[in-house]
Write a protein that holds these residues in place. Structure first.
Motif, PDB file in Angstrom:
ATOM      1  N   VAL A  31       0.834  -1.204   0.000  1.00 20.87           N
ATOM      2  CA  VAL A  31       0.000   0.000   0.000  1.00 20.87           C
ATOM      3  C   VAL A  31       0.869   1.255   0.000  1.00 20.87           C
ATOM      4  CG1 VAL A  31      -1.684   1.319   1.334  1.00 20.87           C
ATOM      5  CG2 VAL A  31      -1.953  -1.155   1.085  1.00 20.87           C
ATOM      6  N   THR A  35       0.837   3.849  -3.161  1.00 17.90           N
ATOM      7  CA  THR A  35       0.371   5.193  -2.831  1.00 17.90           C
ATOM      8  C   THR A  35       1.426   6.233  -3.164  1.00 17.90           C
ATOM      9  OG1 THR A  35      -1.010   4.315  -1.037  1.00 17.90           O
ATOM     10  CG2 THR A  35      -0.513   6.677  -0.986  1.00 17.90           C
ATOM     11  N   SER A  36       2.691   5.904  -2.916  1.00 20.44           N
ATOM     12  CA  SER A  36       3.762   6.855  -3.196  1.00 20.44           C
ATOM     13  C   SER A  36       3.943   7.105  -4.689  1.00 20.44           C
ATOM     14  CB  SER A  36       5.078   6.343  -2.609  1.00 20.44           C
ATOM     15  OG  SER A  36       5.543   5.199  -3.300  1.00 20.44           O
ATOM     16  N   LYS A  38       1.382   7.409  -6.822  1.00 12.97           N
ATOM     17  CA  LYS A  38       0.173   8.046  -7.346  1.00 12.97           C
ATOM     18  C   LYS A  38       0.216   9.553  -7.113  1.00 12.97           C
ATOM     19  CE  LYS A  38      -2.792   4.043  -6.243  1.00 12.97           C
ATOM     20  NZ  LYS A  38      -3.947   3.586  -5.443  1.00 12.97           N
ATOM     21  N   ILE A  43      -5.223   9.417  -5.771  1.00 16.21           N
ATOM     22  CA  ILE A  43      -5.424   8.851  -4.439  1.00 16.21           C
ATOM     23  C   ILE A  43      -6.845   9.107  -3.953  1.00 16.21           C
ATOM     24  CG2 ILE A  43      -4.755   9.098  -2.005  1.00 16.21           C
ATOM     25  CD1 ILE A  43      -1.896   9.565  -2.971  1.00 16.21           C
ATOM     26  N   ILE A  48      -7.033   2.189  -2.086  1.00 15.81           N
ATOM     27  CA  ILE A  48      -5.637   2.195  -1.656  1.00 15.81           C
ATOM     28  C   ILE A  48      -4.880   0.986  -2.204  1.00 15.81           C
ATOM     29  CG2 ILE A  48      -6.129   3.478   0.447  1.00 15.81           C
ATOM     30  CD1 ILE A  48      -5.975   0.844   1.983  1.00 15.81           C
ATOM     31  N   PRO A  52      -1.274   2.303  -9.582  1.00 13.66           N
ATOM     32  CA  PRO A  52      -1.354   3.635 -10.191  1.00 13.66           C
ATOM     33  C   PRO A  52      -1.553   3.550 -11.702  1.00 13.66           C
ATOM     34  CG  PRO A  52       0.907   3.103  -9.588  1.00 13.66           C
ATOM     35  CD  PRO A  52       0.057   2.019  -9.006  1.00 13.66           C
ATOM     36  N   TYR A 251      -0.468  12.363   1.119  1.00 21.22           N
ATOM     37  CA  TYR A 251      -0.245  10.975   1.501  1.00 21.22           C
ATOM     38  C   TYR A 251       0.840  10.310   0.652  1.00 21.22           C
ATOM     39  CZ  TYR A 251      -4.538  11.524   4.181  1.00 21.22           C
ATOM     40  OH  TYR A 251      -5.486  11.961   5.079  1.00 21.22           O
ATOM     41  N   ASN A 252       0.930  10.680  -0.612  1.00 21.69           N
ATOM     42  CA  ASN A 252       1.967  10.086  -1.452  1.00 21.69           C
ATOM     43  C   ASN A 252       3.364  10.489  -0.983  1.00 21.69           C
ATOM     44  OD1 ASN A 252       1.525  12.750  -2.149  1.00 21.69           O
ATOM     45  ND2 ASN A 252       1.473  12.386  -4.360  1.00 21.69           N
ATOM     46  N   MET A 255       4.124   8.621   2.348  1.00 25.99           N
ATOM     47  CA  MET A 255       4.498   7.224   2.127  1.00 25.99           C
ATOM     48  C   MET A 255       5.909   7.124   1.571  1.00 25.99           C
ATOM     49  SD  MET A 255       1.973   5.461   3.206  1.00 25.99           S
ATOM     50  CE  MET A 255       0.198   5.477   3.485  1.00 25.99           C
TER      51      MET A 255
END
Length: 287
Positions: A31, A35-36, A38, A43, A48, A52, A251-252, A255
């Protein structure tokens, strides 16, 4: 035939359990990675767990170079070099002192050996928080508070009990005839240590390096209290980035910053994991 089928079924069950367990423990890492990669727009509208659509490393670049920690927007790069400058000397010094002390307690046995070893053993299990205020006062008195030398000294001091315990137990399992023969040949304290004991120490040295380097790198409490604003390690800067209240939660970037911070101990374990296992096995045999 029936016995073979039962063995095959049991082996299949074991492998299935291992695969499921590995997937369970690796899911958070998956995850974090996806996430990193995207954008924030993606996001917001995707799961989650979704891969991407157009992977990008921009969040990684931002986390490394320009993520904000308060008023400073220099990313994690400054904290990385601070962590290196803290970890390398603290690891070397604590292992060197632990090896010499463990050697002295195992072979030379000065007066009060058992008392010294008992104190070190007890100190290894006392919570660090008990010592924080006295250490702040002491370091302030000698001018080492909020300095690189101060945080290195703290890690050396708190690394000593476990290092002495490791080396003392390992050396206690070495044949004493080797030590006695070296004494008969005229070898002194340092000659025997450097020319006889150290060449026999690679297994425990590998274990000590892995334990101490990863412990120092992952430290947050001491870095926050003793390092000062100019020497904050990567873990402290990560906390500042993740808990920043300026604008939206990226959040990206969070992460990516977390993975970058964990990369060094992860690489150490992946690169030397088998040596760590061999060292632990050798220590167990010696002890």
């Amino acid at each position: 035939m029936r016995a073979n089928s039962e063995k095959t079924l049991a082996r299949t069950g074991v492998y299935a359990f291992l695969v499921i367990s590995a997937a369970f423990f690796l899911m958070p890492f998956y995850v974090m990675v996806v996430t990193s990669l995207k954008t924030m727009d993606e996001i917001r509208v995707t799961s989650i767990f979704a891969l991407p659509d157009a992977p990008t490393l921009q969040a990684w670049v931002t986390a490394w170079q320009s993520a904000c920690t308060g008023l400073n927007c220099n990313g994690l790069s400054v904290g990385f070099f601070n962590s290196v400058m803290i970890m390398v000397p603290a690891t070397v010094l604590s292992i060197l002192l632990g090896a010499v002390t463990g050697y002295a307690l195992s072979f030379w046995r000065p007066k009060g050996t058992e008392l010294i070893f008992g104190i070190l053993l007890v100190a290894a299990f006392i919570p660090y928080q008990v010592f924080i205020y006295p250490l702040v006062r002491m370091l302030s008195q000698v001018g080492l508070y909020n300095s690189l030398a101060g945080i290195v000294a703290i890690h050396v001091i708190f690394g000593m009990p476990i290092m002495v315990l490791l080396f003392r137990n390992y050396y206690a399992g070495l044949p004493r005839d080797l030590f006695s023969a070296a004494r008969v040949d005229g070898g002194g304290f340092w000659v025997i240590f450097i020319r006889l004991i150290l060449p026999l120490s690679p297994p425990i040295l590998i274990v000590a390096v892995i334990l101490q380097s990863t412990h120092i790198w992952n430290d947050f409490l001491f870095g926050l209290v003793f390092a000062g604003s100019d020497n904050q390690p990567m873990t402290v800067l990560l906390n500042n980035i993740v808990n920043s209240t300026q604008g939206e939660k990226a959040y990206n970037v969070n992460m990516a910053a977390t993975i970058l911070t964990a990369a060094v101990p992860l690489i150490i374990y992946l690169a030397s994991g088998r040596w760590f296992v061999r060292g632990i096995a050798a220590c167990a045999v010696k002890g």
